[in-house]
Design a protein around this motif. Structure first.
Motif, PDB file in Angstrom:
ATOM      1  N   GLU A  71      13.203  11.671   9.367  1.00 43.43           N
ATOM      2  CA  GLU A  71      12.120  10.871   8.819  1.00 43.43           C
ATOM      3  C   GLU A  71      12.305  10.748   7.308  1.00 43.43           C
ATOM      4  N   CYS A  72      12.096   9.538   6.773  1.00 36.59           N
ATOM      5  CA  CYS A  72      12.195   9.349   5.328  1.00 36.59           C
ATOM      6  C   CYS A  72      11.459   8.074   4.920  1.00 36.59           C
ATOM      7  N   LEU A  73      11.243   7.957   3.615  1.00 36.48           N
ATOM      8  CA  LEU A  73      10.597   6.797   3.021  1.00 36.48           C
ATOM      9  C   LEU A  73      11.607   6.116   2.107  1.00 36.48           C
ATOM     10  N   ILE A  74      11.714   4.796   2.224  1.00 37.94           N
ATOM     11  CA  ILE A  74      12.574   4.026   1.329  1.00 37.94           C
ATOM     12  C   ILE A  74      11.720   2.927   0.698  1.00 37.94           C
ATOM     13  N   VAL A  75      11.812   2.818  -0.627  1.00 41.57           N
ATOM     14  CA  VAL A  75      11.036   1.835  -1.370  1.00 41.57           C
ATOM     15  C   VAL A  75      11.992   0.854  -2.045  1.00 41.57           C
ATOM     16  N   LYS A  76      11.746  -0.432  -1.812  1.00 47.79           N
ATOM     17  CA  LYS A  76      12.470  -1.488  -2.515  1.00 47.79           C
ATOM     18  C   LYS A  76      11.646  -1.854  -3.748  1.00 47.79           C
ATOM     19  N   HIS A  77      12.304  -1.857  -4.907  1.00 43.86           N
ATOM     20  CA  HIS A  77      11.593  -2.069  -6.161  1.00 43.86           C
ATOM     21  C   HIS A  77      12.264  -3.171  -6.977  1.00 43.86           C
ATOM     22  N   HIS A  81      12.182  -9.389   4.096  1.00 47.81           N
ATOM     23  CA  HIS A  81      12.328  -8.782   2.780  1.00 47.81           C
ATOM     24  C   HIS A  81      11.123  -9.109   1.915  1.00 47.81           C
ATOM     25  N   GLU A  82      10.586  -8.064   1.301  1.00 44.70           N
ATOM     26  CA  GLU A  82       9.543  -8.236   0.306  1.00 44.70           C
ATOM     27  C   GLU A  82       9.834  -7.251  -0.816  1.00 44.70           C
ATOM     28  N   SER A  83       9.278  -7.535  -1.956  1.00 44.42           N
ATOM     29  CA  SER A  83       9.477  -6.635  -3.077  1.00 44.42           C
ATOM     30  C   SER A  83       8.218  -6.662  -3.926  1.00 44.42           C
ATOM     31  N   PRO A  84       7.606  -5.520  -4.062  1.00 41.29           N
ATOM     32  CA  PRO A  84       8.001  -4.202  -3.573  1.00 41.29           C
ATOM     33  C   PRO A  84       7.754  -4.078  -2.066  1.00 41.29           C
ATOM     34  N   GLN A  85       8.445  -3.111  -1.502  1.00 38.51           N
ATOM     35  CA  GLN A  85       8.294  -2.856  -0.070  1.00 38.51           C
ATOM     36  C   GLN A  85       8.559  -1.382   0.198  1.00 38.51           C
ATOM     37  N   ALA A  86       7.685  -0.768   0.980  1.00 34.77           N
ATOM     38  CA  ALA A  86       7.856   0.620   1.417  1.00 34.77           C
ATOM     39  C   ALA A  86       8.155   0.613   2.902  1.00 34.77           C
ATOM     40  N   LEU A  87       9.164   1.384   3.297  1.00 35.68           N
ATOM     41  CA  LEU A  87       9.595   1.441   4.690  1.00 35.68           C
ATOM     42  C   LEU A  87       9.640   2.896   5.139  1.00 35.68           C
ATOM     43  N   HIS A  88       8.900   3.213   6.176  1.00 37.94           N
ATOM     44  CA  HIS A  88       8.900   4.567   6.749  1.00 37.94           C
ATOM     45  C   HIS A  88       9.854   4.552   7.938  1.00 37.94           C
ATOM     46  N   PHE A  89      10.919   5.313   7.825  1.00 37.67           N
ATOM     47  CA  PHE A  89      11.915   5.415   8.885  1.00 37.67           C
ATOM     48  C   PHE A  89      11.713   6.708   9.666  1.00 37.67           C
ATOM     49  N   ASN A 119      13.788   8.484  13.068  1.00 38.06           N
ATOM     50  CA  ASN A 119      14.879   8.357  14.038  1.00 38.06           C
ATOM     51  C   ASN A 119      15.605   7.018  13.895  1.00 38.06           C
ATOM     52  N   ASN A 120      15.870   6.671  12.638  1.00 37.76           N
ATOM     53  CA  ASN A 120      16.627   5.462  12.303  1.00 37.76           C
ATOM     54  C   ASN A 120      15.934   4.169  12.745  1.00 37.76           C
ATOM     55  N   GLU A 121      14.614   4.199  12.808  1.00 37.33           N
ATOM     56  CA  GLU A 121      13.827   3.002  13.103  1.00 37.33           C
ATOM     57  C   GLU A 121      12.704   2.884  12.085  1.00 37.33           C
ATOM     58  N   VAL A 122      12.346   1.668  11.734  1.00 36.93           N
ATOM     59  CA  VAL A 122      11.209   1.453  10.844  1.00 36.93           C
ATOM     60  C   VAL A 122       9.944   1.533  11.690  1.00 36.93           C
ATOM     61  N   ILE A 123       9.099   2.527  11.374  1.00 35.97           N
ATOM     62  CA  ILE A 123       7.864   2.675  12.149  1.00 35.97           C
ATOM     63  C   ILE A 123       6.642   2.174  11.383  1.00 35.97           C
ATOM     64  N   TRP A 124       6.836   1.855  10.100  1.00 39.84           N
ATOM     65  CA  TRP A 124       5.734   1.351   9.267  1.00 39.84           C
ATOM     66  C   TRP A 124       6.344   0.712   8.038  1.00 39.84           C
ATOM     67  N   ASP A 160      -2.445   6.572  -1.615  1.00 40.34           N
ATOM     68  CA  ASP A 160      -3.208   6.858  -0.399  1.00 40.34           C
ATOM     69  C   ASP A 160      -2.525   6.312   0.855  1.00 40.34           C
ATOM     70  N   SER A 161      -1.976   5.088   0.785  1.00 39.38           N
ATOM     71  CA  SER A 161      -1.327   4.533   1.975  1.00 39.38           C
ATOM     72  C   SER A 161      -0.076   5.340   2.319  1.00 39.38           C
ATOM     73  N   LEU A 162       0.674   5.778   1.317  1.00 39.91           N
ATOM     74  CA  LEU A 162       1.856   6.608   1.573  1.00 39.91           C
ATOM     75  C   LEU A 162       1.436   7.962   2.133  1.00 39.91           C
ATOM     76  N   HIS A 163       0.415   8.537   1.558  1.00 36.96           N
ATOM     77  CA  HIS A 163      -0.084   9.840   2.034  1.00 36.96           C
ATOM     78  C   HIS A 163      -0.576   9.737   3.479  1.00 36.96           C
ATOM     79  N   ASN A 164      -1.350   8.705   3.771  1.00 35.06           N
ATOM     80  CA  ASN A 164      -1.886   8.528   5.123  1.00 35.06           C
ATOM     81  C   ASN A 164      -0.776   8.329   6.143  1.00 35.06           C
ATOM     82  N   GLN A 165       0.282   7.642   5.757  1.00 37.96           N
ATOM     83  CA  GLN A 165       1.365   7.371   6.686  1.00 37.96           C
ATOM     84  C   GLN A 165       2.307   8.565   6.866  1.00 37.96           C
TER      85      GLN A 165
END
Length: 108
Positions: free
Chosen positions: A20-26, A75-83, A85-90, A100-105
């Motif tokens: 599980e990880c978070l990737i942010v496009k900035h 594609h959007e910028s900025p964009q946060a992607l919660h991965f 098992n190698n899938e985007v779940i949010w 708050d949205s990052l914390h909640n997710q």
């Protein structure tokens, strides 16, 4: 942990290595993106145990496009992607990227 990704190879290694990880496009030129990036930094500093990564869309356009195409996420910028098992779940973009949205997710 907050790490910059610059290549498709680094990205692939990351999503395969971490369950599980978070990737942010900035975007380096957008004030909305700067606000989202600051929220991401705050979250990342408070929860260093969560693997978080970012990329700068101007510098890493091939990677940004690869993620959008591979995961069928517009594609959007900025964009946060919660991965997980190698899938985007949010994902979230623009003003929806908040501490708050990052914390909640990611801390549920």
């Amino acid at each position: 942990m907050k790490t910059k990704l610059s290549s498709i190879e680094e990205f692939q290694k990351t999503v395969n290595e971490y369950e599980e990880c978070l990737i942010v496009k900035h975007s380096l030129t957008c004030p909305i993106s700067l606000a989202a990036y600051e929220e991401y930094e705050k979250f990342s500093e408070e929860f260093p145990e969560i693997p978080t990564f970012h990329l700068f869309v101007q510098d890493d356009r091939p990677l940004s496009n690869y993620i959008a195409e591979t995961y069928s996420i517009k594609h959007e910028s900025p964009q946060a992607l919660h991965f997980k098992n190698n899938e985007v779940i949010w994902n979230a973009s623009h003003w929806k990227i908040t501490y708050d949205s990052l914390h909640n997710q990611l801390k549920k």
